[in-house]
Motif scaffolding. Structure first.
Motif, mmCIF file in Angstrom:
data_model
loop_
_atom_site.group_PDB
_atom_site.id
_atom_site.type_symbol
_atom_site.label_atom_id
_atom_site.label_comp_id
_atom_site.label_asym_id
_atom_site.label_seq_id
_atom_site.Cartn_x
_atom_site.Cartn_y
_atom_site.Cartn_z
ATOM 1 N N UNK A 124 0.834 -1.208 0.000
ATOM 2 C CA UNK A 124 0.000 0.000 0.000
ATOM 3 C C UNK A 124 0.865 1.252 0.000
ATOM 4 N N UNK A 125 1.933 1.170 0.783
ATOM 5 C CA UNK A 125 2.810 2.340 0.918
ATOM 6 C C UNK A 125 3.504 2.628 -0.419
ATOM 7 N N UNK A 126 3.997 1.568 -1.069
ATOM 8 C CA UNK A 126 4.669 1.758 -2.359
ATOM 9 C C UNK A 126 3.688 2.332 -3.388
ATOM 10 N N UNK A 127 2.466 1.772 -3.409
ATOM 11 C CA UNK A 127 1.453 2.267 -4.342
ATOM 12 C C UNK A 127 1.159 3.744 -4.078
ATOM 13 N N UNK A 128 1.100 4.112 -2.804
ATOM 14 C CA UNK A 128 0.799 5.505 -2.473
ATOM 15 C C UNK A 128 1.914 6.436 -2.935
ATOM 16 N N UNK A 129 3.153 6.018 -2.710
ATOM 17 C CA UNK A 129 4.275 6.859 -3.140
ATOM 18 C C UNK A 129 4.267 7.031 -4.658
ATOM 19 N N UNK A 130 3.990 5.909 -5.337
ATOM 20 C CA UNK A 130 3.922 5.936 -6.800
ATOM 21 C C UNK A 130 2.812 6.897 -7.262
ATOM 22 N N UNK A 131 1.629 6.769 -6.648
ATOM 23 C CA UNK A 131 0.497 7.618 -7.028
ATOM 24 C C UNK A 131 0.819 9.085 -6.806
ATOM 25 N N UNK A 132 1.382 9.378 -5.643
ATOM 26 C CA UNK A 132 1.671 10.775 -5.317
ATOM 27 C C UNK A 132 2.737 11.340 -6.258
ATOM 28 N N UNK A 133 3.752 10.516 -6.570
ATOM 29 C CA UNK A 133 4.816 10.994 -7.448
ATOM 30 C C UNK A 133 4.275 11.246 -8.851
ATOM 31 N N UNK A 134 3.481 10.297 -9.369
ATOM 32 C CA UNK A 134 2.889 10.481 -10.695
ATOM 33 C C UNK A 134 1.968 11.701 -10.714
ATOM 34 N N UNK A 135 1.163 11.828 -9.656
ATOM 35 C CA UNK A 135 0.234 12.958 -9.547
ATOM 36 C C UNK A 135 0.987 14.281 -9.525
ATOM 37 N N UNK A 136 2.034 14.346 -8.687
ATOM 38 C CA UNK A 136 2.815 15.586 -8.601
ATOM 39 C C UNK A 136 3.427 15.890 -9.964
ATOM 40 N N UNK A 137 3.872 14.843 -10.662
ATOM 41 C CA UNK A 137 4.471 15.039 -11.984
ATOM 42 C C UNK A 137 3.483 15.659 -12.959
ATOM 43 N N UNK A 138 2.319 15.068 -13.123
ATOM 44 C CA UNK A 138 1.393 15.555 -14.145
ATOM 45 C C UNK A 138 0.805 16.918 -13.765
ATOM 46 N N UNK A 139 0.537 17.120 -12.465
ATOM 47 C CA UNK A 139 -0.039 18.410 -12.067
ATOM 48 C C UNK A 139 1.038 19.504 -12.106
ATOM 49 N N UNK A 140 2.272 19.150 -11.742
ATOM 50 C CA UNK A 140 3.362 20.119 -11.861
ATOM 51 C C UNK A 140 3.529 20.561 -13.317
#
Ligand code: NA
Ligand code: NA
Lengths: 174, 300, 436
Positions: free
Chosen positions: A91-107
């Motif tokens: 769950x933790x790895x998935x969350x980090x992945x989601x947040x990183x991808x999200x920050x990337x596209x929104x940035x």
């Protein structure tokens, strides 16, 4: 810093809420004027110029400025049925992945929204309605809102990494 | 090379049909070296974003309603100024005067006009006959821009803002009682469902314009450039003829469906002309030198 | 990569989307990432500028301004005594009907659909009031969620309707006629949904909680007094539309004002509740807006790659009979509807589909209603279904679970599609009666 960021997200959420209220008041005022015109005849007929444009701009402000606040409140939708069945580390790895991808596209979106605003400013673009509004003004809400969402995603990512376990709690999940 | 071309209107609109023929002409003349994919009915970008999308080279080419830009410069909006140009001949002369100025204004944004095609002249839709301007007094009148609001005020009508999509409902509930639009829009939205009379006041002849990004165009092979310009010139000529045919045909469709087609009385024409003149006086106060130059060239 | 065929590209993108969603990436952001990949890998458009233009272009539309207002109205009703009153007033009348108060979801959505132009607003407003009440009374969750998800789709079919406006504008059909054409199919769906609830209740009577059944007619009428405020609200909102003092978008604001006044008058609603309602509405409408932006970006990406257009043209090459064509189109739209929102499906494909459809002699007015029914189905299919998102937002139940609860209603919509195909008069009767 934590407190400052939380206040910032909430403050932007508050402005978004006020924007929704503004749409409501603006439109109600026009309906009131319509009723007045119906009763009082054409002599008492008034329109709020460009009220549809202004309602639209307020809607943009409401949508963009609330984004970070909504993220932190866990109200953006995601499919958690599958992730929630993973062990905590997964769950933790998935969350980090989601947040990183999200920050990337929104940035990325934030950067290009800055360019869009700069272009509107450079060419002096205006809205086509009865009252010409320089477009960079309402577009400012897009830049600020997306920027704040980027900050919130990065902020949450850092929290998650430090915590070594998932930190995002979805609204209403059991 | 393939160009994506966003356009605002649907496939049944003659503007879109004309543009599809233009795209075919270009493909044929260049042996497929330049293929234009038409994305009609706002399916790629919303109408409001098309010009800027061409400007920033998100797409190389696009179509939009010219007088949408009147807030940027009144020069763009002269074709939508009531009772300035009220026939196809007038409209052609106006475009002749407008074209160099519009070309120069658009060049500042890196855009080059390819061709411009008018909508049929705008007429008056009402329930009941309008014999004189006084008959408009007190009617709830659809106004969607500053000029129409002013027009309504001068005609002593009550301006109401209604979005295009809400028109049928607005008429059937009495939210509006009169509007000015083209016979195309009237026939396509089946205006006989909600009004009885169409008065051909020919208030103005607005245009759509097709623009291309100058840098993208300059990057084309000279032969291809030539083919595009030739096809564009043909599209403009064809489009004006299509518009005239459309005006006659759609007026006939409305008549066949029970709308009473009325030629305006002399009294009504005189009254409307007076309103047009009053509006033009006010227009002169805010118009740029370029815009005034167009009017001058047109009047002489 | 131009050598990849469209079905393969479609498959790759869909797999990517499912992987992102499964990893727990927010729905809106998954859509944006998928669209970004589609543009970069399969088109020549500049992805960043297109993204910014889409975000801006989709953010300030006037018809959309009604959405947060309708959501706010639902939040106000939830926090006042009005929603509780509505249930207490209706309960005595529905005790004998199999399925009892579940019919409030169906009928409430049908009535509200006459005010709002969108399914999401209908789901948000009715669901806000009914879900907590029905849950508290012990109704089975799958039926609560299913009736809500299914019935809320009526928002698009019963006029006013955003999707019919989009179709009418794109194809130059009379919007007035399309609106009228939606009425009977809407009533048909209400009957299908209501009938299904009764069948389920009849099959498992114990699953439906008992309501007090000892009231005399007089007592029932007295209890109905409590319906009065809600009736006033509905009459007020519909009334402003049909007397022409407000457009359908305007009516949403009237709804908020009336709901606030009535909530204050019936007591237990003050400033604190109002602020809570406002903040909650802000979050929900922001959630929906972000997904709409993602869906909008995906739609543009699809426009640039040309995939839906090419697939639609490919269908046209088979020279199918009208019924075979409709069957193939249904499958095509259901597939597209799984990951595009309904409005995008319509704008991306009508230019290709409509000529094919008209060539085999299908009435474009009838086809508009057919399309709305298919779009309604796409509202409740995962992974991208707006009614599912709204209901997850309301209840915290995962969209996959909501989608499962909504599955029977998906099948009922399919049945509705079959019925209007076999009996096209359901659609064309009323508009034809308008005459020329
Ligand atoms: Na509706
Ligand atoms: Na779906």
């Amino acid at each position: 810093m934590r407190r400052f960021l939380d206040v910032l997200y909430s403050a932007a959420g508050g402005v978004a809420a006020l924007s929704i209220l503004a749409i409501c008041l603006l439109v109600s005022a026009q309906v009131g004027l319509n009723i007045l015109a119906r009763i009082g005849g054409p002599a008492l007929s008034f329109t709020i110029p460009s009220y549809a444009d202004f309602a639209g701009f307020a809607l943009a402000a409401a949508s963009f400025l609330a984004m970070a606040y909504t993220l932190r409140a866990g109200a953006h939708i995601r499919v958690n049925l599958l992730v929630s069945r993973l062990p905590e580390r997964g769950q933790w790895i998935a969350e980090i992945l989601s947040l990183a991808l999200g920050a990337g596209i929104i940035g990325y979106a934030t950067w290009f929204s800055v360019l869009l605003l700069a272009e509107s400013w450079h060419y002096g673009d205006t809205s086509p309605g009865m009252i010409p509004v320089p477009l960079w003004i309402p577009q400012l809400s897009m830049v600020v809102g997306l920027g704040l969402l980027t900050v919130a995603l990065v902020d949450t990512l850092i929290q998650s990494i430090r915590n070594r376990a998932p930190v995002v709690i979805d609204f209403g999940s059991e | 090379e393939t160009w994506d071309m966003p356009t605002p209107y649907g496939d049944a609109t003659f503007h879109t049909q004309n543009i599809r023929t233009f795209a075919e002409d270009v493909a044929a003349a260049t042996d497929g070296a330049l293929a234009i994919t038409v994305h009609s009915a706002n399916s790629l970008f919303p109408h409001a974003e098309i010009k800027n999308a061409v400007r920033s080279r998100q797409v190389p080419i696009g179509e939009f309603f010219l007088s949408r830009l009147s807030n940027d410069d009144l020069a763009y909006g002269l074709d939508s100024q009531p009772f300035v140009a009220t026939s196809y001949d007038d409209a052609a002369r106006l475009w002749e005067a407008q074209k160099p100025v519009v070309t120069e204004l658009l060049a500042k944004e890196g855009l080059m006009p390819l061709f411009s095609v008018p909508w049929p002249a705008q007429g008056l839709y009402t329930n009941g006959e309008i014999k004189a301007v006084d008959d408009l007094a007190g009617l709830r009148f659809r106004a969607y821009n500053a000029a129409l609001e002013e027009f309504a005020a001068l005609a002593k009508a009550a301006p109401v803002q209604v979005e295009a999509a809400d028109i049928p409902q607005a008429f059937s509930t009495g939210q509006v009682e009169a509007m000015i639009t083209s016979p195309s829009t009237g026939a396509n939205s089946k205006a006989w469902d909600f009004v009885t009379h169409y008065t051909a006041i020919d208030a103005w002849v607005p245009k759509n314009i097709v623009v291309v990004n100058q840098r993208v165009f300059d990057g084309l092979d000279p032969a291809v450039q030539e083919a595009v310009l030739t096809a564009a010139a043909a599209a403009e000529t064809r489009g004006w003829e299509m518009s005239k045919a459309e005006a006659a045909e759609k007026t006939k469709v409305m008549e066949e469906n029970g709308i009473t087609i009325v030629q305006p009385s002399e009294e009504l024409v005189a009254g409307l002309q007076a309103i047009g003149e009053a509006m033009l006086e006010k227009w002169n106060e805010t118009a740029s030198d370029e815009a005034k130059a167009i009017l001058e060239a047109y009047n002489n | 990569m131009a050598e990849l065929s469209d079905p393969v590209i479609f498959g790759i993108l869909l797999t990517l989307l499912i992987a992102l969603l499964a990893a727990g990436v927010w729905v809106a952001l998954s859509l944006m990432i998928m669209a970004f990949v589609a543009i970069v890998a399969f088109s020549n458009a500049p992805a960043g500028l297109v993204l910014a233009t889409t975000l801006w272009g989709h953010s300030h539309s006037w018809p959309l301004a009604a959405l947060p207002l309708f959501i706010l109205m639902g939040e106000i009703l939830l926090r006042s005594r009005l929603s509780e009153d509505m249930f207490s007033g209706l309960a005595p009348w529905l005790t004998r009907l199999p399925g009892r108060l579940l019919h409030v979801n169906v009928l409430g959505c049908a009535i509200f659909a006459a005010v709002s132009g969108s399914s999401a607003a209908t789901a948000a407003t009715i669901g806000r009031m009914s879900v907590p009440e029905l849950k508290e009374r012990g109704y089975p969750e799958s039926l609560i969620l299913g009736t809500l998800a299914g019935s809320a789709t009526l928002g698009f079919l019963i006029p006013p309707s955003i999707i019919l406006i989009v179709y009418g504008v794109a194809t130059e059909q009379s919007i007035a006629r399309l609106f009228i054409a939606g009425i009977l199919p809407g009533a048909m769906l209400v009957a299908l949904f209501g009938g299904y609830v009764m069948v389920r209740a009849w099959m498992a009577p114990d699953s439906i909680p008992k309501e007090d059944d000892t009231m005399s007619l007089r007592e029932k009428i007295v209890a109905s007094r409590r319906l009065l405020p809600v009736m006033l609200l509905i009459i007020g909102v519909i009334g402003t539309i049909y007397t022409g003092v407000a457009s359908p978008t305007d009516a949403a604001a009237v709804g908020v004002v009336l709901a606030t006044v009535l909530a204050i008058m019936t007591g237990s609603f003050g400033r604190k509740e109002f602020v809570e309602a406002l903040m909650s509405a802000t979050r929900t409408s922001c959630m929906i807006a972000l997904i709409l932006f993602g869906a909008g970006f995906l739609a543009i990406a699809m426009g640039f790659t040309g995939i839906p257009r090419n697939l639609a043209a490919w269908i046209g090459t088979f020279d199918l009979s009208p019924n075979a064509l409709l069957a193939v189109l249904t499958v095509f739209f259901v597939l597209l509807g799984c990951f595009l929102d309904g409005i995008s499906v319509v704008v991306l494909t009508t230019s290709i589909i409509l000529p094919i459809v008209q060539a085999v002699g299908i009435d474009p007015l009838w086809f508009g209603i057919f399309l709305v029914l298919v779009v309604e189905m796409s509202q409740i299919t995962p992974p991208v279904g707006f009614n599912l998102f709204v209901i997850q937002g309301l209840t915290g139940q995962d969209i996959l679970r909501v989608a499962r609860a909504a599955l029977p209603f998906f099948l009922l919509l399919m049945l509705g599609l079959l019925l209007i195909t076999v009996f096209p008069g359901i659609v064309t009767m009323l508009p034809n009666a308008m005459g020329n």
